[in-house]
Design a protein around this motif. Structure first.
Motif, PDB file in Angstrom:
ATOM      1  N   LEU A  21       0.834  -1.207   0.000  1.00  0.00           N
ATOM      2  CA  LEU A  21       0.000   0.000   0.000  1.00  0.00           C
ATOM      3  C   LEU A  21       0.867   1.255   0.000  1.00  0.00           C
ATOM      4  O   LEU A  21       0.608   2.217  -0.732  1.00  0.00           O
ATOM      5  N   TRP A  26      -1.273   4.149  -1.459  1.00  0.00           N
ATOM      6  CA  TRP A  26      -2.625   3.980  -0.936  1.00  0.00           C
ATOM      7  C   TRP A  26      -2.639   3.992   0.591  1.00  0.00           C
ATOM      8  O   TRP A  26      -1.637   3.687   1.236  1.00  0.00           O
ATOM      9  N   LEU A  53      -5.303  -4.750  -5.074  1.00  0.00           N
ATOM     10  CA  LEU A  53      -5.513  -3.815  -3.976  1.00  0.00           C
ATOM     11  C   LEU A  53      -6.250  -4.516  -2.841  1.00  0.00           C
ATOM     12  O   LEU A  53      -5.902  -4.371  -1.664  1.00  0.00           O
ATOM     13  N   PHE A 148     -13.134   1.633  -3.102  1.00  0.00           N
ATOM     14  CA  PHE A 148     -11.775   1.808  -3.613  1.00  0.00           C
ATOM     15  C   PHE A 148     -11.734   3.140  -4.351  1.00  0.00           C
ATOM     16  O   PHE A 148     -12.134   3.235  -5.516  1.00  0.00           O
ATOM     17  N   PHE A 150      -9.934   5.610  -6.235  1.00  0.00           N
ATOM     18  CA  PHE A 150      -8.706   5.703  -7.026  1.00  0.00           C
ATOM     19  C   PHE A 150      -8.222   7.140  -7.188  1.00  0.00           C
ATOM     20  O   PHE A 150      -7.043   7.363  -7.459  1.00  0.00           O
ATOM     21  N   LYS A 153      -6.639   7.680  -3.747  1.00  0.00           N
ATOM     22  CA  LYS A 153      -5.862   6.499  -3.363  1.00  0.00           C
ATOM     23  C   LYS A 153      -6.113   6.116  -1.903  1.00  0.00           C
ATOM     24  O   LYS A 153      -5.190   6.013  -1.089  1.00  0.00           O
ATOM     25  N   GLN A 154      -7.387   5.926  -1.601  1.00  0.00           N
ATOM     26  CA  GLN A 154      -7.717   5.473  -0.265  1.00  0.00           C
ATOM     27  C   GLN A 154      -8.832   4.426  -0.292  1.00  0.00           C
ATOM     28  O   GLN A 154      -9.712   4.461  -1.138  1.00  0.00           O
TER      29      GLN A 154
END
Length: 195
Positions: A21, A26, A53, A148, A150, A153-154
Protein backbone atom coordinates in the motif's frame (compact mmCIF):
# COMPACT_ATOMS: atom_id res chain seq x y z
CA UNK A 1 -18.68 -13.84 23.16
CA UNK A 2 -15.82 -12.76 20.87
CA UNK A 3 -17.25 -10.30 18.37
CA UNK A 4 -14.05 -9.74 16.39
CA UNK A 5 -14.01 -10.62 12.67
CA UNK A 6 -12.40 -13.94 11.70
CA UNK A 7 -8.62 -13.61 11.74
CA UNK A 8 -6.32 -14.56 8.89
CA UNK A 9 -2.73 -14.10 7.79
CA UNK A 10 0.16 -13.28 10.09
CA UNK A 11 2.62 -10.50 10.93
CA UNK A 12 4.65 -11.19 7.79
CA UNK A 13 1.69 -10.97 5.39
CA UNK A 14 0.43 -7.85 7.23
CA UNK A 15 3.83 -6.18 6.84
CA UNK A 16 3.87 -7.13 3.14
CA UNK A 17 0.39 -5.64 2.69
CA UNK A 18 1.44 -2.39 4.38
CA UNK A 19 4.54 -2.25 2.17
CA UNK A 20 2.45 -2.73 -0.98
CA UNK A 21 0.00 0.00 0.00
CA UNK A 22 2.81 2.40 0.90
CA UNK A 23 4.68 1.63 -2.32
CA UNK A 24 1.58 2.36 -4.40
CA UNK A 25 0.59 5.43 -2.36
CA UNK A 26 -2.63 3.98 -0.94
CA UNK A 27 -4.00 4.27 2.60
CA UNK A 28 -6.89 2.77 4.56
CA UNK A 29 -9.45 5.17 6.03
CA UNK A 30 -11.68 3.83 8.80
CA UNK A 31 -11.63 0.42 10.43
CA UNK A 32 -13.52 -2.83 10.43
CA UNK A 33 -16.53 -3.01 12.76
CA UNK A 34 -16.52 -5.58 15.55
CA UNK A 35 -18.75 -8.10 13.80
CA UNK A 36 -18.06 -11.84 13.76
CA UNK A 37 -20.19 -12.21 10.62
CA UNK A 38 -20.82 -9.80 7.75
CA UNK A 39 -21.05 -9.40 4.01
CA UNK A 40 -18.46 -7.06 2.50
CA UNK A 41 -19.40 -5.37 -0.77
CA UNK A 42 -16.37 -3.84 -2.49
CA UNK A 43 -16.62 -1.33 -5.31
CA UNK A 44 -16.77 0.28 -7.69
CA UNK A 45 -15.30 -2.69 -9.54
CA UNK A 46 -13.91 -1.47 -12.88
CA UNK A 47 -10.36 -2.83 -13.05
CA UNK A 48 -8.20 -5.90 -12.51
CA UNK A 49 -6.19 -3.73 -10.11
CA UNK A 50 -9.09 -4.01 -7.68
CA UNK A 51 -8.08 -7.59 -6.96
CA UNK A 52 -4.45 -6.77 -6.09
CA UNK A 53 -5.51 -3.81 -3.98
CA UNK A 54 -8.03 -6.03 -2.19
CA UNK A 55 -5.37 -8.63 -1.39
CA UNK A 56 -3.07 -5.97 0.09
CA UNK A 57 -5.93 -4.63 2.24
CA UNK A 58 -6.84 -8.17 3.30
CA UNK A 59 -3.25 -8.74 4.45
CA UNK A 60 -3.14 -5.45 6.39
CA UNK A 61 -6.47 -6.05 8.15
CA UNK A 62 -5.50 -9.67 8.91
CA UNK A 63 -8.97 -11.03 8.29
CA UNK A 64 -10.09 -14.24 6.70
CA UNK A 65 -12.70 -13.82 3.99
CA UNK A 66 -14.91 -16.23 2.12
CA UNK A 67 -15.72 -15.99 -1.55
CA UNK A 68 -18.09 -17.75 -3.93
CA UNK A 69 -16.91 -20.13 -6.63
CA UNK A 70 -18.60 -22.42 -9.12
CA UNK A 71 -19.01 -25.85 -7.56
CA UNK A 72 -17.39 -27.42 -10.62
CA UNK A 73 -13.94 -26.06 -9.71
CA UNK A 74 -14.07 -27.59 -6.23
CA UNK A 75 -12.66 -30.94 -7.29
CA UNK A 76 -9.61 -32.94 -6.23
CA UNK A 77 -6.81 -31.85 -6.01
CA UNK A 78 -8.00 -28.21 -5.79
CA UNK A 79 -10.97 -28.57 -3.45
CA UNK A 80 -9.04 -28.66 -0.17
CA UNK A 81 -6.92 -25.66 -1.16
CA UNK A 82 -9.91 -23.57 -2.30
CA UNK A 83 -11.84 -24.32 0.89
CA UNK A 84 -8.76 -23.53 3.02
CA UNK A 85 -8.51 -20.04 1.53
CA UNK A 86 -12.22 -19.34 2.05
CA UNK A 87 -13.87 -20.70 -1.08
CA UNK A 88 -17.56 -21.61 -0.89
CA UNK A 89 -18.78 -23.88 -3.70
CA UNK A 90 -22.17 -22.85 -5.08
CA UNK A 91 -24.27 -24.68 -7.64
CA UNK A 92 -26.34 -22.17 -9.58
CA UNK A 93 -28.48 -25.02 -10.96
CA UNK A 94 -29.49 -26.15 -7.48
CA UNK A 95 -33.14 -25.88 -6.48
CA UNK A 96 -31.80 -24.89 -3.06
CA UNK A 97 -30.62 -21.61 -4.60
CA UNK A 98 -27.32 -19.76 -4.25
CA UNK A 99 -28.66 -17.51 -1.48
CA UNK A 100 -29.71 -20.47 0.66
CA UNK A 101 -26.42 -22.26 0.03
CA UNK A 102 -24.46 -19.26 1.31
CA UNK A 103 -26.82 -18.68 4.24
CA UNK A 104 -26.24 -22.32 5.22
CA UNK A 105 -22.49 -21.59 5.23
CA UNK A 106 -23.06 -18.57 7.50
CA UNK A 107 -25.13 -20.73 9.86
CA UNK A 108 -22.40 -23.38 10.02
CA UNK A 109 -19.63 -20.98 11.09
CA UNK A 110 -19.38 -18.90 14.29
CA UNK A 111 -17.42 -16.31 12.29
CA UNK A 112 -17.56 -15.59 8.58
CA UNK A 113 -16.98 -12.70 6.19
CA UNK A 114 -18.27 -13.03 2.63
CA UNK A 115 -16.56 -10.58 0.25
CA UNK A 116 -17.79 -9.77 -3.26
CA UNK A 117 -18.24 -7.06 -5.86
CA UNK A 118 -21.96 -6.22 -6.20
CA UNK A 119 -21.63 -5.39 -9.90
CA UNK A 120 -20.36 -8.91 -10.58
CA UNK A 121 -18.37 -7.63 -13.58
CA UNK A 122 -15.84 -4.93 -14.54
CA UNK A 123 -18.05 -3.87 -17.46
CA UNK A 124 -20.79 -1.21 -17.19
CA UNK A 125 -23.97 -2.82 -15.85
CA UNK A 126 -27.23 -1.67 -14.29
CA UNK A 127 -28.90 -2.67 -12.10
CA UNK A 128 -26.25 -4.21 -9.89
CA UNK A 129 -26.83 -7.68 -8.50
CA UNK A 130 -28.76 -7.59 -5.21
CA UNK A 131 -28.08 -11.19 -4.18
CA UNK A 132 -25.59 -10.05 -1.54
CA UNK A 133 -28.39 -8.12 0.19
CA UNK A 134 -30.64 -11.19 0.14
CA UNK A 135 -27.83 -13.27 1.65
CA UNK A 136 -27.16 -10.72 4.39
CA UNK A 137 -30.86 -10.34 5.20
CA UNK A 138 -31.55 -14.06 5.40
CA UNK A 139 -28.35 -14.74 7.37
CA UNK A 140 -29.15 -11.77 9.67
CA UNK A 141 -25.74 -10.15 9.18
CA UNK A 142 -24.84 -6.54 8.31
CA UNK A 143 -23.36 -5.35 5.02
CA UNK A 144 -20.09 -3.40 5.07
CA UNK A 145 -19.52 -1.22 2.01
CA UNK A 146 -15.84 -0.72 1.16
CA UNK A 147 -14.94 1.82 -1.50
CA UNK A 148 -11.77 1.81 -3.61
CA UNK A 149 -11.22 5.54 -4.17
CA UNK A 150 -8.71 5.70 -7.03
CA UNK A 151 -8.68 9.52 -7.14
CA UNK A 152 -7.51 9.94 -3.56
CA UNK A 153 -5.86 6.50 -3.36
CA UNK A 154 -7.72 5.47 -0.26
CA UNK A 155 -9.71 2.43 0.81
CA UNK A 156 -12.84 3.72 2.51
CA UNK A 157 -14.15 1.47 5.32
CA UNK A 158 -16.86 3.56 6.96
CA UNK A 159 -20.33 2.52 5.78
CA UNK A 160 -22.16 -0.32 7.56
CA UNK A 161 -25.80 -0.94 6.64
CA UNK A 162 -28.51 -3.25 7.89
CA UNK A 163 -30.82 -4.72 5.28
CA UNK A 164 -34.53 -3.93 5.48
CA UNK A 165 -35.88 -6.72 3.28
CA UNK A 166 -36.81 -4.14 0.64
CA UNK A 167 -33.78 -4.78 -1.54
CA UNK A 168 -34.66 -2.14 -4.11
CA UNK A 169 -34.65 0.46 -1.34
CA UNK A 170 -31.48 -0.99 0.19
CA UNK A 171 -29.74 -0.83 -3.20
CA UNK A 172 -30.40 2.91 -3.29
CA UNK A 173 -28.19 3.22 -0.19
CA UNK A 174 -25.54 1.12 -1.92
CA UNK A 175 -25.64 3.25 -5.07
CA UNK A 176 -25.58 6.49 -3.04
CA UNK A 177 -22.43 5.36 -1.24
CA UNK A 178 -20.48 4.04 -4.23
CA UNK A 179 -21.50 6.98 -6.45
CA UNK A 180 -19.24 9.16 -4.27
CA UNK A 181 -16.26 6.82 -4.68
CA UNK A 182 -14.10 7.64 -7.76
CA UNK A 183 -13.47 4.41 -9.69
CA UNK A 184 -10.30 3.73 -11.69
CA UNK A 185 -12.41 3.78 -14.85
CA UNK A 186 -15.49 5.95 -14.08
CA UNK A 187 -17.04 5.22 -17.49
CA UNK A 188 -17.31 1.54 -16.50
CA UNK A 189 -19.66 2.13 -13.58
CA UNK A 190 -23.38 2.93 -13.86
CA UNK A 191 -25.65 3.92 -10.97
CA UNK A 192 -28.96 4.44 -12.78
CA UNK A 193 -30.76 3.38 -15.92
CA UNK A 194 -30.55 5.52 -19.05
CA UNK A 195 -33.56 7.82 -19.64
Amino acid sequence: MNTNPPRGGNAISAAFGRFMLKLSGWKIVGQLPSCPKMVIAVGPHTSNWDFFLGVAVLFVLRIKISFLGKHSIFVTPFKQFLVSIGGIPVDRRSAHGVVDQVVDAFNQHPKMILALAPEGTRSPIFPWKSGFLAIAHKAKVPVLLIGFDFKNKQVDIQKLIETSGDFEQDMQKVYAYFEKIPAKYPANVIFKSSP
